[in-house]
Scaffold this motif. Structure first.
Motif, mmCIF file in Angstrom:
data_model
loop_
_atom_site.group_PDB
_atom_site.id
_atom_site.type_symbol
_atom_site.label_atom_id
_atom_site.label_comp_id
_atom_site.label_asym_id
_atom_site.label_seq_id
_atom_site.Cartn_x
_atom_site.Cartn_y
_atom_site.Cartn_z
ATOM 1 N N HIS A 69 40.278 29.935 41.395
ATOM 2 C CA HIS A 69 39.540 29.103 40.455
ATOM 3 C C HIS A 69 39.196 27.756 41.098
ATOM 4 O O HIS A 69 38.084 27.248 40.940
ATOM 5 C CB HIS A 69 40.346 28.883 39.171
ATOM 6 C CG HIS A 69 40.352 30.075 38.284
ATOM 7 N ND1 HIS A 69 41.162 31.165 38.516
ATOM 8 C CD2 HIS A 69 39.634 30.363 37.179
ATOM 9 C CE1 HIS A 69 40.946 32.077 37.583
ATOM 10 N NE2 HIS A 69 40.022 31.618 36.755
ATOM 11 N N ALA A 70 40.152 27.200 41.825
ATOM 12 C CA ALA A 70 39.897 25.929 42.514
ATOM 13 C C ALA A 70 38.713 26.076 43.456
ATOM 14 O O ALA A 70 37.834 25.204 43.503
ATOM 15 C CB ALA A 70 41.135 25.478 43.280
ATOM 16 N N ALA A 71 38.672 27.179 44.192
ATOM 17 C CA ALA A 71 37.563 27.400 45.120
ATOM 18 C C ALA A 71 36.233 27.399 44.382
ATOM 19 O O ALA A 71 35.266 26.773 44.834
ATOM 20 C CB ALA A 71 37.746 28.715 45.873
ATOM 21 N N ARG A 72 36.197 28.082 43.252
ATOM 22 C CA ARG A 72 34.936 28.138 42.494
ATOM 23 C C ARG A 72 34.526 26.749 42.001
ATOM 24 O O ARG A 72 33.347 26.406 42.039
ATOM 25 C CB ARG A 72 35.042 29.109 41.328
ATOM 26 C CG ARG A 72 35.197 30.558 41.745
ATOM 27 C CD ARG A 72 34.010 31.003 42.583
ATOM 28 N NE ARG A 72 34.088 32.436 42.849
ATOM 29 C CZ ARG A 72 33.617 33.000 43.925
ATOM 30 N NH1 ARG A 72 33.026 32.278 44.861
ATOM 31 N NH2 ARG A 72 33.719 34.296 44.094
ATOM 32 N N TYR A 73 35.479 25.946 41.555
ATOM 33 C CA TYR A 73 35.144 24.591 41.099
ATOM 34 C C TYR A 73 34.774 23.684 42.271
ATOM 35 O O TYR A 73 33.871 22.861 42.160
ATOM 36 C CB TYR A 73 36.282 23.994 40.277
ATOM 37 C CG TYR A 73 36.387 24.619 38.902
ATOM 38 C CD1 TYR A 73 35.340 24.516 37.982
ATOM 39 C CD2 TYR A 73 37.514 25.326 38.527
ATOM 40 C CE1 TYR A 73 35.417 25.104 36.731
ATOM 41 C CE2 TYR A 73 37.610 25.916 37.268
ATOM 42 C CZ TYR A 73 36.557 25.802 36.383
ATOM 43 O OH TYR A 73 36.628 26.383 35.141
ATOM 44 N N SER A 109 47.656 25.791 52.435
ATOM 45 C CA SER A 109 47.227 27.129 52.128
ATOM 46 C C SER A 109 48.328 28.153 52.010
ATOM 47 O O SER A 109 48.954 28.480 52.982
ATOM 48 C CB SER A 109 46.289 27.590 53.215
ATOM 49 O OG SER A 109 45.316 26.630 53.423
ATOM 50 N N PHE A 110 48.527 28.666 50.850
ATOM 51 C CA PHE A 110 49.381 29.828 50.657
ATOM 52 C C PHE A 110 49.367 30.230 49.210
ATOM 53 O O PHE A 110 49.687 29.432 48.354
ATOM 54 C CB PHE A 110 50.822 29.536 51.078
ATOM 55 C CG PHE A 110 51.330 30.522 52.058
ATOM 56 C CD1 PHE A 110 51.324 30.231 53.395
ATOM 57 C CD2 PHE A 110 51.766 31.749 51.634
ATOM 58 C CE1 PHE A 110 51.779 31.152 54.310
ATOM 59 C CE2 PHE A 110 52.213 32.672 52.544
ATOM 60 C CZ PHE A 110 52.225 32.385 53.884
ATOM 61 N N GLY A 111 49.020 31.423 48.912
ATOM 62 C CA GLY A 111 49.032 31.944 47.549
ATOM 63 C C GLY A 111 50.280 32.760 47.318
ATOM 64 O O GLY A 111 50.804 33.371 48.232
ATOM 65 N N ASN A 112 50.746 32.803 46.096
ATOM 66 C CA ASN A 112 51.970 33.507 45.803
ATOM 67 C C ASN A 112 51.769 34.832 45.090
ATOM 68 O O ASN A 112 52.592 35.705 45.183
ATOM 69 C CB ASN A 112 52.882 32.622 44.951
ATOM 70 C CG ASN A 112 53.298 31.387 45.697
ATOM 71 O OD1 ASN A 112 53.543 31.441 46.885
ATOM 72 N ND2 ASN A 112 53.380 30.275 44.998
ATOM 73 N N SER A 113 50.708 34.979 44.350
ATOM 74 C CA SER A 113 50.488 36.222 43.635
ATOM 75 C C SER A 113 49.096 36.743 43.922
ATOM 76 O O SER A 113 48.236 36.038 44.433
ATOM 77 C CB SER A 113 50.663 36.006 42.127
ATOM 78 O OG SER A 113 49.554 35.302 41.605
ATOM 79 N N VAL A 114 48.896 38.005 43.573
ATOM 80 C CA VAL A 114 47.606 38.634 43.827
ATOM 81 C C VAL A 114 46.491 37.887 43.104
ATOM 82 O O VAL A 114 45.427 37.670 43.666
ATOM 83 C CB VAL A 114 47.652 40.111 43.382
ATOM 84 C CG1 VAL A 114 46.275 40.748 43.488
ATOM 85 C CG2 VAL A 114 48.648 40.879 44.230
ATOM 86 N N THR A 115 46.733 37.461 41.867
ATOM 87 C CA THR A 115 45.676 36.770 41.134
ATOM 88 C C THR A 115 45.311 35.452 41.779
ATOM 89 O O THR A 115 44.170 35.023 41.709
ATOM 90 C CB THR A 115 46.069 36.534 39.658
ATOM 91 O OG1 THR A 115 47.285 35.809 39.622
ATOM 92 C CG2 THR A 115 46.199 37.839 38.916
ATOM 93 N N GLU A 116 46.271 34.794 42.420
ATOM 94 C CA GLU A 116 45.982 33.538 43.112
ATOM 95 C C GLU A 116 45.131 33.783 44.355
ATOM 96 O O GLU A 116 44.501 32.878 44.852
ATOM 97 C CB GLU A 116 47.275 32.838 43.520
ATOM 98 C CG GLU A 116 48.078 32.330 42.348
ATOM 99 C CD GLU A 116 49.449 31.856 42.757
ATOM 100 O OE1 GLU A 116 49.841 32.046 43.925
ATOM 101 O OE2 GLU A 116 50.142 31.304 41.910
ATOM 102 N N LEU A 117 45.141 35.009 44.857
ATOM 103 C CA LEU A 117 44.435 35.322 46.085
ATOM 104 C C LEU A 117 43.042 35.882 45.844
ATOM 105 O O LEU A 117 42.390 36.341 46.758
ATOM 106 C CB LEU A 117 45.255 36.312 46.916
ATOM 107 C CG LEU A 117 46.585 35.782 47.418
ATOM 108 C CD1 LEU A 117 47.360 36.870 48.146
ATOM 109 C CD2 LEU A 117 46.392 34.588 48.325
ATOM 110 N N GLU A 118 42.598 35.862 44.623
ATOM 111 C CA GLU A 118 41.295 36.401 44.301
ATOM 112 C C GLU A 118 40.313 35.282 43.955
ATOM 113 O O GLU A 118 40.689 34.274 43.372
ATOM 114 C CB GLU A 118 41.404 37.355 43.103
ATOM 115 C CG GLU A 118 42.250 38.576 43.405
ATOM 116 C CD GLU A 118 42.476 39.450 42.178
ATOM 117 O OE1 GLU A 118 42.069 39.059 41.066
ATOM 118 O OE2 GLU A 118 43.082 40.500 42.350
ATOM 119 N N LEU A 119 39.068 35.501 44.332
ATOM 120 C CA LEU A 119 37.992 34.602 43.918
ATOM 121 C C LEU A 119 37.375 35.188 42.657
ATOM 122 O O LEU A 119 36.777 36.263 42.700
ATOM 123 C CB LEU A 119 36.934 34.483 45.015
ATOM 124 C CG LEU A 119 37.316 33.669 46.234
ATOM 125 C CD1 LEU A 119 36.268 33.827 47.332
ATOM 126 C CD2 LEU A 119 37.479 32.217 45.867
#
Length: 171
Positions: free
Chosen positions: A67-71, A30-40
């Motif tokens: 996106h991964a979370a949604r899939y 778990s770790f996101g690098n950008s704001v867009t990666e941290l959004e559902l």
């Protein structure tokens, strides 16, 4: 704690876990690098049911955690007894810092694959991201107990030990 998280993420990202591990080959930690990666995202592209799980893993490996979370959400709707999908969902939620949702997914994953080192390793990494090194250590130790030769688990324990024992600089 942010500095520790970043250092750990950099090292652990290199060992990225297969879908049933929080840190091995497909990077389900778990770790996101950008704001867009941290959004559902509100919605994602539609795929046939037979492809959704594959798409979720690809999205995660490419760093598209929301996106991964949604899939993965769709994957567990299609196959509610797929422990790997539940772990992927939990790790994706960790990446977007939705620990409330991650906890629910980990509970379901625990019901399905809770007797595996990869499960406890993922939980440990989730706690590490939250800054709870005591619970992280406990989970990593449980993973180690289940699989003492698991390189990822041993690396996580070493990393945790090294970072905790290293003297802190004071300002």
């Amino acid at each position: 704690m942010r500095v520790l998280e970043r250092k750990l993420a950099a090292v652990l990202l290199g060992c990225a876990l297969p879908v049933l591990a929080a840190c091995n080959s497909t990077g389900l930690s778990s770790f996101g690098n950008s704001v867009t990666e941290l959004e559902l995202p509100a919605s994602v592209e539609t795929y046939p049911d037979s492809e959704v799980f594959k798409v979720a893993k690809v999205q995660f490996s490419e760093g598209n955690y929301g996106h991964a979370a949604r899939y993965y959400e769709r994957s567990v709707e299609i196959e509610p007894n797929n422990g790997e999908a539940w772990l992927g969902l939990a790790a994706s939620y960790d990446r977007v810092r939705r620990f409330d949702l991650a906890d629910r997914a980990y509970r379901e994953a625990g019901r399905l694959v809770g007797d595996r080192a990869e499960y406890y390793n993922n939980i440990g990494y989730s706690y590490l991201l939250r800054g709870d090194v005591v619970k992280a250590r406990s989970s990593f130790l449980k993973a180690h107990e289940l699989d003492p030769t698991n390189v990822t688990v041993n690396n996580n324990l070493d990393l945790l030990r090294d970072n905790i024992s290293r003297p802190r600089k004071t300002s």
